[in-house]
Design an enzyme around this catalytic site. Structure first.
Site, mmCIF file in Angstrom:
data_model
loop_
_atom_site.group_PDB
_atom_site.id
_atom_site.type_symbol
_atom_site.label_atom_id
_atom_site.label_comp_id
_atom_site.label_asym_id
_atom_site.label_seq_id
_atom_site.Cartn_x
_atom_site.Cartn_y
_atom_site.Cartn_z
ATOM 1 N N ASP A 1 -2.900 14.108 7.413
ATOM 2 C CA ASP A 1 -2.352 12.896 6.815
ATOM 3 C C ASP A 1 -1.138 13.131 5.922
ATOM 4 O O ASP A 1 -1.271 13.076 4.699
ATOM 5 C CB ASP A 1 -3.446 12.189 6.000
ATOM 6 C CG ASP A 1 -3.027 10.789 5.594
ATOM 7 O OD1 ASP A 1 -1.986 10.321 6.082
ATOM 8 O OD2 ASP A 1 -3.750 10.162 4.798
ATOM 9 N N ASN B 1 -3.132 -1.869 7.656
ATOM 10 C CA ASN B 1 -4.425 -2.442 7.261
ATOM 11 C C ASN B 1 -4.172 -3.942 7.187
ATOM 12 O O ASN B 1 -3.923 -4.500 6.131
ATOM 13 C CB ASN B 1 -4.873 -1.906 5.902
ATOM 14 C CG ASN B 1 -5.247 -0.442 5.983
ATOM 15 O OD1 ASN B 1 -5.776 0.026 6.991
ATOM 16 N ND2 ASN B 1 -4.968 0.302 4.929
ATOM 17 N N ARG C 1 -1.949 3.185 17.102
ATOM 18 C CA ARG C 1 -1.993 4.397 16.273
ATOM 19 C C ARG C 1 -3.141 5.324 16.644
ATOM 20 O O ARG C 1 -4.236 4.870 16.991
ATOM 21 C CB ARG C 1 -2.101 4.027 14.794
ATOM 22 C CG ARG C 1 -0.847 3.364 14.272
ATOM 23 C CD ARG C 1 -1.068 2.897 12.858
ATOM 24 N NE ARG C 1 -0.608 3.832 11.848
ATOM 25 C CZ ARG C 1 -1.316 4.162 10.785
ATOM 26 N NH1 ARG C 1 -2.535 3.707 10.602
ATOM 27 N NH2 ARG C 1 -0.802 4.964 9.881
ATOM 28 N N HIS D 1 -4.487 18.543 1.007
ATOM 29 C CA HIS D 1 -5.361 17.472 0.517
ATOM 30 C C HIS D 1 -6.246 17.874 -0.649
ATOM 31 O O HIS D 1 -7.456 17.608 -0.647
ATOM 32 C CB HIS D 1 -6.209 16.915 1.658
ATOM 33 C CG HIS D 1 -6.212 15.396 1.654
ATOM 34 N ND1 HIS D 1 -6.389 14.662 0.499
ATOM 35 C CD2 HIS D 1 -6.037 14.490 2.654
ATOM 36 C CE1 HIS D 1 -6.324 13.383 0.794
ATOM 37 N NE2 HIS D 1 -6.093 13.230 2.088
ATOM 38 N N GLU E 1 -10.487 4.329 9.790
ATOM 39 C CA GLU E 1 -10.710 4.086 8.363
ATOM 40 C C GLU E 1 -11.320 2.716 8.092
ATOM 41 O O GLU E 1 -10.846 1.964 7.250
ATOM 42 C CB GLU E 1 -9.398 4.225 7.575
ATOM 43 C CG GLU E 1 -8.918 5.652 7.465
ATOM 44 C CD GLU E 1 -7.756 5.835 6.486
ATOM 45 O OE1 GLU E 1 -6.975 4.890 6.319
ATOM 46 O OE2 GLU E 1 -7.657 6.929 5.924
ATOM 47 N N GLU F 1 0.860 -1.180 0.000
ATOM 48 C CA GLU F 1 0.000 0.000 0.000
ATOM 49 C C GLU F 1 0.902 1.237 0.000
ATOM 50 O O GLU F 1 1.808 1.355 0.833
ATOM 51 C CB GLU F 1 -0.912 -0.028 1.236
ATOM 52 C CG GLU F 1 -1.882 1.130 1.255
ATOM 53 C CD GLU F 1 -3.150 0.847 2.056
ATOM 54 O OE1 GLU F 1 -3.389 -0.324 2.454
ATOM 55 O OE2 GLU F 1 -3.918 1.800 2.282
ATOM 56 N N ARG F 2 0.660 2.107 -0.956
ATOM 57 C CA ARG F 2 1.451 3.345 -1.100
ATOM 58 C C ARG F 2 2.930 3.053 -1.343
ATOM 59 O O ARG F 2 3.805 3.807 -0.926
ATOM 60 C CB ARG F 2 1.306 4.262 0.114
ATOM 61 C CG ARG F 2 -0.122 4.507 0.552
ATOM 62 C CD ARG F 2 -0.968 5.077 -0.538
ATOM 63 N NE ARG F 2 -2.368 5.241 -0.125
ATOM 64 C CZ ARG F 2 -3.323 5.634 -0.959
ATOM 65 N NH1 ARG F 2 -3.073 5.846 -2.236
ATOM 66 N NH2 ARG F 2 -4.551 5.779 -0.523
ATOM 67 N N TRP G 1 -13.380 13.258 2.462
ATOM 68 C CA TRP G 1 -12.505 12.680 1.440
ATOM 69 C C TRP G 1 -12.566 13.498 0.150
ATOM 70 O O TRP G 1 -12.211 13.012 -0.914
ATOM 71 C CB TRP G 1 -12.871 11.203 1.173
ATOM 72 C CG TRP G 1 -12.359 10.290 2.251
ATOM 73 C CD1 TRP G 1 -11.479 10.613 3.240
ATOM 74 C CD2 TRP G 1 -12.684 8.914 2.461
ATOM 75 N NE1 TRP G 1 -11.240 9.525 4.054
ATOM 76 C CE2 TRP G 1 -11.965 8.465 3.610
ATOM 77 C CE3 TRP G 1 -13.508 7.995 1.803
ATOM 78 C CZ2 TRP G 1 -12.054 7.152 4.101
ATOM 79 C CZ3 TRP G 1 -13.595 6.685 2.295
ATOM 80 C CH2 TRP G 1 -12.876 6.272 3.425
ATOM 81 N N GLU H 1 3.763 9.209 -0.569
ATOM 82 C CA GLU H 1 2.353 9.119 -0.981
ATOM 83 C C GLU H 1 1.827 10.453 -1.487
ATOM 84 O O GLU H 1 1.100 10.510 -2.474
ATOM 85 C CB GLU H 1 1.508 8.638 0.207
ATOM 86 C CG GLU H 1 0.015 8.667 -0.088
ATOM 87 C CD GLU H 1 -0.851 8.184 1.061
ATOM 88 O OE1 GLU H 1 -0.313 7.782 2.117
ATOM 89 O OE2 GLU H 1 -2.084 8.208 0.902
ATOM 90 N N LYS I 1 -3.702 -0.536 14.037
ATOM 91 C CA LYS I 1 -4.607 0.476 13.485
ATOM 92 C C LYS I 1 -6.005 -0.017 13.810
ATOM 93 O O LYS I 1 -6.461 -1.007 13.227
ATOM 94 C CB LYS I 1 -4.391 0.592 11.970
ATOM 95 C CG LYS I 1 -5.417 1.482 11.256
ATOM 96 C CD LYS I 1 -5.057 1.638 9.770
ATOM 97 C CE LYS I 1 -6.073 2.494 9.027
ATOM 98 N NZ LYS I 1 -5.710 2.718 7.604
HETATM 99 O O1 GCW Z 1 -2.681 8.162 4.298
HETATM 100 C C1 GCW Z 1 -3.619 7.179 4.424
HETATM 101 C C2 GCW Z 1 -3.319 6.307 3.278
HETATM 102 C C3 GCW Z 1 -3.755 4.900 3.509
HETATM 103 C C4 GCW Z 1 -3.153 4.431 4.817
HETATM 104 C C5 GCW Z 1 -3.663 5.318 5.938
HETATM 105 C C6 GCW Z 1 -3.046 4.953 7.291
HETATM 106 C C7 GCW Z 1 -2.356 2.256 5.374
HETATM 107 O O2 GCW Z 1 -3.920 6.855 2.132
HETATM 108 O O3 GCW Z 1 -3.288 4.136 2.421
HETATM 109 O O4 GCW Z 1 -3.425 3.086 5.074
HETATM 110 O O5 GCW Z 1 -3.327 6.637 5.671
HETATM 111 O O6 GCW Z 1 -2.046 5.573 7.631
HETATM 112 O O7 GCW Z 1 -3.546 4.098 7.976
#
Ligand code: GCW
Length: 697
Positions: A342, A188, A302, A515, A269, A140-141, A538, A370, A265
């Site tokens: 973020d 995640n 987190r 953002h 989200e 991811e990312r 979002w 990212e 986490k």
């Molecule tokens: O910045 C966001 C990202 C998600 C990420 C989330 C997080 C791993 O877009 O991809 O998920 O933060 O930090 O949990």
């Protein structure tokens, strides 16, 4: 030797020479060197000390035939894995301290710093990479290929020789900058990671990482007891759930006695968490902490939490966590992203830093880019991290910087730590962009010593990565002219690095904008993004709030009042439009288009000039790099040159997209001394939704 054998050996010799000169960046800042001989004396043996000896033998650039003594003995002035360098060698409390001292010594030999009488102690006890790697090998990312640890397919769990080689290289690179922990999977998290096949692989990884001093950690899914344990609930106060976690932790420690612990986490989200069962973050974290405690394991919990309520997203982590201060076990540490939203190109620091006085708290930085152009844009991130670490929270009066509120010097934290979301993958050069290696390097160096300057770190990295000692870089094998190298390569390229993050802020989101990306990929511009049915927080519209009157998110008492979460005098400073720092002005205020900025320009004009400046900076980077050609091997030179060209095109797209879109609200011409847009807004709206963003290229 028969002919066949001879020609095969010749072939391999030529082949390895070719590989050496190819310079695919795999050796990062640990380039092969023409080492001199050194006699390493050590009073004891251990796998870690053997690595140190090897490194010295491979990389010694001091006096030919010198003797170096490695001494492991208790020294009160040294904390943990700190070390002392002096004329005779390296002294440390631990074997690992010797290894860190070794890398420091070799680094100093290359950068020309003094190698005697240096004492070094880490700023943070745990210096951890977070890998957002999924069990199927995707990241991811991640912008540098697939996972170093996991892969897709039916033999995905088989440990191969090339796995081991790669993990060893990875461990060595980390140890060379003092990183001592790796979370091996995405926050995640898949529940599968806690099943036996995966745990076996974690053990194999851990076995390779151990002598380099790197602990392994796992991200866990909070609902694992119900998902893989067959329980009906994952309620942290349920006794079967508690038992399930105890048993699972025991199983892990039976396999891996020095396992580090969990990263979580939860209730974030869409991830499951204690709140699904009416419990608090403290209930969830403490239950896991109790299970880990007998083995000295820790929980990194987190604070990246927000939900689609009416409360400003920037306030939510503080709202949830501040009331829980003092309720966490002493082996829990709250992991907080540097900013309240973020990982944006620029954010003020999260108000949670310093606000939790009886709870250990650790910064989470993002090394992977990212929100800063992935592995295409050149962004050296040390200046961003330093800006954050040096931000004054005023929590205990003036001088309560984030660094001090997290490193144990201001609050009596039993645990101190810092995490960086890794930018590594299977790409030959590990990080996609050669210059992205500098961020891996900088994260480790700052985690070890947060007082280092961005400039010093860039200087070290450039000397190690492109410098004269590298065997791969043939230019310097003969006649290295240091002065020419400094003038034509080191100084300008260093300046480019130091300016690179601000250039991105300028052409993406200056003056506190944040953002306004096109959704999902977070690569190109999408200031217009805000479909009626989308979750409000979002959308870009939520963050920039542009209208005919002005632009920016009012977070003062007339708006969301997020500023209340900051300590005085910061709160008043942010609240007052006249004293709010201009680089975060639109973060805190909705500002009229014709507002007079400190420069005398209107806000609209100032915005236009920032976007334009950003584009111009990238054009300057291109010139600097083109001039650097004689000093860089072909492969890395062309890679960076090609990426800078693309970055320059992208920067123009960002500028055109944002200025043309915001102009619909400001209703004012773009100042005529600024280059005119090359694109039409309507075309950009269609094309920038996708990556790659090279409009018309
Ligand atoms: O910045 C966001 C990202 C998600 C990420 C989330 C997080 C791993 O877009 O991809 O998920 O933060 O930090 O949990």
């Amino acid at each position: 030797m028969n002919h066949l054998k001879l020609s095969t050996s010749l072939f391999f010799l030529l082949f390895s020479l070719l590989i050496l000169n190819a310079q695919n960046g795999h050796n990062v800042w640990l380039q092969n060197k023409k080492a001199k001989t050194v006699n390493v004396v050590s009073s004891k043996e251990s796998p870690t000390l053997n690595i140190a000896k090897n490194e010295l033998n491979q990389g010694w650039l001091g006096t030919d035939g010198a003797t170096i003594t490695l001494t492991v003995k208790r020294n009160k002035s040294l904390k943990q894995d700190g070390f002392i360098l002096n004329e005779n060698g390296i002294t440390a409390n631990t074997d690992l301290g010797i290894l860190y001292g070794t890398f420091e010594l070799l680094r100093r030999q290359q950068t020309g710093e003094s190698t005697s009488n240096a004492l070094s102690i880490p700023s943070y006890d745990q210096r951890i990479l977070n890998h957002w790697d999924n069990p199927n090998g995707s990241i991811e990312r991640g912008y540098a290929g697939n996972s170093l640890f996991w892969r897709y397919g039916k033999d995905s769990l088989t440990v191969t020789d090339s796995d081991i080689k790669l993990w060893q290289e990875y461990a060595r690179i980390n140890a060379s900058v003092g990183i001592n922990g790796s979370v091996l999977n995405n926050v995640n998290a898949s529940p599968m990671i806690l099943t036996s096949g995966y745990l076996q692989r974690v053990k194999a990884i851990n076995d390779v990482l151990r002598p380099y001093g790197i602990k392994t950690f796992l991200s866990i899914k909070f609902s694992s007891p119900s998902l893989i344990g067959g329980l009906e609930t994952s309620d942290p106060l349920d006794k079967n759930v508690i038992k399930w976690w105890r048993d699972k932790v025991k199983e892990i420690y039976t396999l891996i006695p020095d396992f580090g612990g969990f990263l979580v986490k939860a209730s974030s989200e869409g991830q499951p968490g204690p709140q699904d069962y009416g419990r608090s973050h403290a209930d969830g974290a403490n239950m896991l902490a109790d299970a880990l405690k007998p083995y000295n394991g820790i929980v990194m919990w987190r604070a990246f939490v927000y939900s689609p309520t009416d409360e400003d997203r920037a306030k939510q982590a503080y709202t949830e966590f501040a009331p829980l201060d003092g309720e966490f076990r002493d082996n829990v540490i709250i992991q907080v992203k540097n900013g309240p939203i973020d990982f944006q190109p620029r954010e003020p620091f999260s108000p949670l830093f310093g606000a939790l006085k009886e709870t250990a708290i650790m910064p989470e930085l993002q090394i992977t880019q990212e929100y800063l152009g992935h592995s295409t844009h050149l962004a050296y991130l040390a200046p961003m991290w330093k800006e954050f670490l040096e931000s004054d929270t005023y929590q205990e009066g003036e001088g309560s910087t984030v660094a001090k509120t997290t490193d144990g010097s201001l609050f009596d934290q039993k645990l101190t730590a810092i995490a960086g979301v890794a930018n590594t993958g299977l790409d030959d050069n590990w990080t996609g962009h050669t210059f992205a290696q500098s961020n891996w390097y900088a994260f480790g160096r700052l985690a070890w010593n947060h007082e280092l300057t961005s400039e010093q770190i860039a200087d070290e990295w450039l000397k190690l990565t492109f410098g004269p000692f590298s065997l791969e870089n043939k230019n310097y094998d003969v006649d290295f002219d240091e002065q020419a190298w400094n003038t034509n390569f080191l100084n300008p390229v260093k300046q480019m690095m130091l300016d690179s993050r601000e250039a991105i802020v300028d052409y993406m989101m200056p003056l506190g904008l944040h953002h306004i990306f096109s959704p999902n990929a977070h690569y190109g511009p999408g200031p217009w993004y805000g479909p009626a049915r989308a979750r409000k927080d979002w959308t870009s519209l939520y963050y920039h709030q542009a209208d005919s009157l002005g632009i920016g998110f009012d977070r003062t008492p007339t708006g969301s009042n997020a500023t209340i979460q900051y300590e005085e005098p910061l709160r008043s400073q942010f609240n007052n439009i006249e004293t709010c720092p201009e680089d975060v002005l639109l973060w805190f205020h909705h500002v009229p288009w014709d507002y007079k900025m400190k420069s005398g320009k209107t806000l609209w004009e100032e915005l236009c000039y920032h976007y334009d400046t950003g584009v111009h900076k990238v054009r300057t980077f291109q010139t600097i790099w083109d001039k650097a050609k004689p000093y860089v091997d072909h492969e890395r030179f062309y890679e960076v040159q090609t990426k800078l060209r693309r970055q320059a095109r992208n920067a123009i797209v960002w500028k055109d997209a944002c200025l043309l879109y915001f102009q619909e609200f400001s209703n004012t011409p773009i100042p005529y001394d600024i280059e005119r847009p090359l694109h039409n807004l309507e075309d950009l709206k269609i094309s920038t939704m996708k990556r790659p963003l090279d409009y018309n290229n």
